[in-house]
Write an enzyme that holds these catalytic residues in place. Sequence first.
Site, PDB file in Angstrom:
ATOM      1  N   GLU A 111       5.606 -19.558 -11.759  1.00  0.00           N
ATOM      2  CA  GLU A 111       7.043 -19.653 -12.035  1.00  0.00           C
ATOM      3  C   GLU A 111       7.481 -18.370 -12.715  1.00  0.00           C
ATOM      4  OE1 GLU A 111       8.460 -23.149 -14.129  1.00  0.00           O
ATOM      5  OE2 GLU A 111       9.923 -21.936 -15.198  1.00  0.00           O
ATOM      6  N   GLU A 155      16.448 -16.961 -19.484  1.00  0.00           N
ATOM      7  CA  GLU A 155      16.721 -18.228 -20.150  1.00  0.00           C
ATOM      8  C   GLU A 155      17.391 -17.905 -21.471  1.00  0.00           C
ATOM      9  OE1 GLU A 155      13.611 -21.591 -19.618  1.00  0.00           O
ATOM     10  OE2 GLU A 155      12.467 -19.740 -19.855  1.00  0.00           O
TER      11      GLU A 155
END
Length: 711
Positions: free
Chosen positions: A187, A192
């Site tokens: 991933e 974020e």
Amino acid sequence: MTRYTQGLLVLAVAALSGCGGSDSDSSPSSSSSSSSSSSSSVSSSSSSVALNENWELIWSDEFDGDSIDSEKWSFEVNCTGGGNNELQCYTDREDNAYVADGRLHIVAREESFAGPNTWDDDPSYDPNDTSAQRDYTSARLRSKNKGDFTYGRMEMRAKLPQGQGIWPAFWMLPTESVYGGWPRSGEIDILEAVNNNAAGENQVHGTLHYGAEWPGNKFTGTSYTPTENVWETFHTYAVEWSEGAIHWFVDDVHYATQTSDGWYNYYDAGNGEGYKIGEGAAPFDRAFHLIMNLAVGGNWPGNPDTSTVFPQTLEVEYVRVYQCALDVEAGKGCSDNLSDDVEPLDGVPAPALQSDSLYSDGAASLTLQGPEGELQHTLTPAFYQATPGNLVADPAFMQDGNTLWHAQFFGVANIFLTTDSMAGVSGVDGGLNLSSMVNTGQLAFDIFVQSKAESAELLVKLDSGWPNVSYAEIDPPVGEWTRIAVPLRSLQPNNIEAGQVDFAKVTNAFVLEVSGGAADILLNNIALECAGDCGPQAILAGQSPVIEPPHTVFDDAIDVNWDFGLGIYETAAGQVTASIIDSDEAERGQVLDVQFGDTGGSGLAFIQATSTKDMSAFAGGTLNFDVKVLDYASASELIIKADCNNPCSSGNIPVGMVGVGEWESVSVPVNNLVAGGLDLSRVNTPFVILPPWESQANVHLQVDNVHYQGP
């Protein structure tokens, strides 16, 4: 964006993965930083980034129209909570995602909504399911099968939302998880941000997830602080990804690099090949797709509070993907704006592999830690046959100068390596403790099938004494030596009588059984293999009493194993009171009643034993309990944990704001507790509950039906 993985924390719904999806499994962590993380605070420009001519634009969405382009994006529609105890339902409504004024708007709203309780890719997914209820809505878009890329520059220009409990992300998952479920196929979190303009200030994060199946997953990353607030100004967030290296950027500032020296994956290759460590740049050597989403709440940011304003919007000006024209195959040579001051993060290199031989040209000798130092133990070859004449076996068969184990099966029978003679060693009980091998271990061996009836079935087993047996079926070719590896996690419970192997007490460390027809088989090089700090251990006499699944800790009364009973810890007198009372609901009988005072102190309630217990058989199982909170007061969630003589502990495991005014069942995978530090072989406190430290005043809760289930 995934913080947790498959079957992580479950509140009425079994979740799969984080704000990131997957069939995820993180190690339980509240931050995308790790011990190898660092934080940057470098000035940046909010203008678009100028790229050199070698970057070729191959895919983009400028959001110039009046609707979301369905040829580039799909909506995920579910209320699973993202695997991180997030609070939103993802919808495909224009209320939550729309295009206007040349921008994509992803909007999180505070509103009650019901939707599917399974992931969109789950075979059981039903778009008409409304069994999951949430208090917020938002949107998650992905380019899966519409924009899939291996290497290149992926960038998004966006203005981020703000507030406690707000979690926007721009990230990537593998389109085909060729190495298995999350995070074995990787991933890439490009961006974020959590709690901006609140506890998270003005930070953004870039992270990689990789490693082994949860709880063996790993992640590393770092944070960056732009000089202009991300909720006030548009910034360009990007990664430049080439074979063996990934670089993170905000605007024109390179702030992080990770290389394949600091990542790995450990996965089950299937087809009897067992576990492998990925080669080269794996798992970041396959096609990934883009994801944009805006989550509300969750284990990392925590829940919104009274300061959080809704709606909150992630505004996206464009998403662009470039390939490196200099080297399309490996993506190398186009990154010309890398800072010499940015050293690659240490990451987590691949673990060491180890092998403990059980039989190699004859029964092998294991070196184990005994009560007074190392001891040697040689396993004993043995056999069983349902009827005399079903088996002819020779564990010292000579062929071409090699010692092999030869077995001719004519009916139901098995051969095995037993540890029975260990019971004669002073201070040691019979059997081997394989608990440390459950997550990364396998049973491997060379087999030559000289002949086999078409109807014959070959089973490999681990045995803790009938019926506590688990097995895997194998189908090696006839007429050639084959290496077979069976991951311990793939073993199935006994299919004849209820039972399964107890990894904490394996008496027969290798069993080969044939039924349904004749077979002539040769064996050699039988071993237990694993990755990391693992391997077979001796079972010391007088070790903790073993508790077998299922086990009830409390249901009307506390189980006798936990003889200390119900206790409290408090930092100020009168902060915690705990007792067993009659429930207002007659069918519940007695419940645990716990009240927290307003003393300015903090505390917790627990169930405990005066000695430790071996709960290794619950690895891969769940801790379950019912909870009803009569008054949350200022608390925003509950926390549970388990201890193995503190400071040996699982650490705090948040379970969210559960049981608000009514009974709710909560299930927490035992592997979460283990990943936090719990040693299952010596548990003395199987259940602890508390509101967050220093946010406990006047909280009143009740607990019932505390029990552990096996895998």
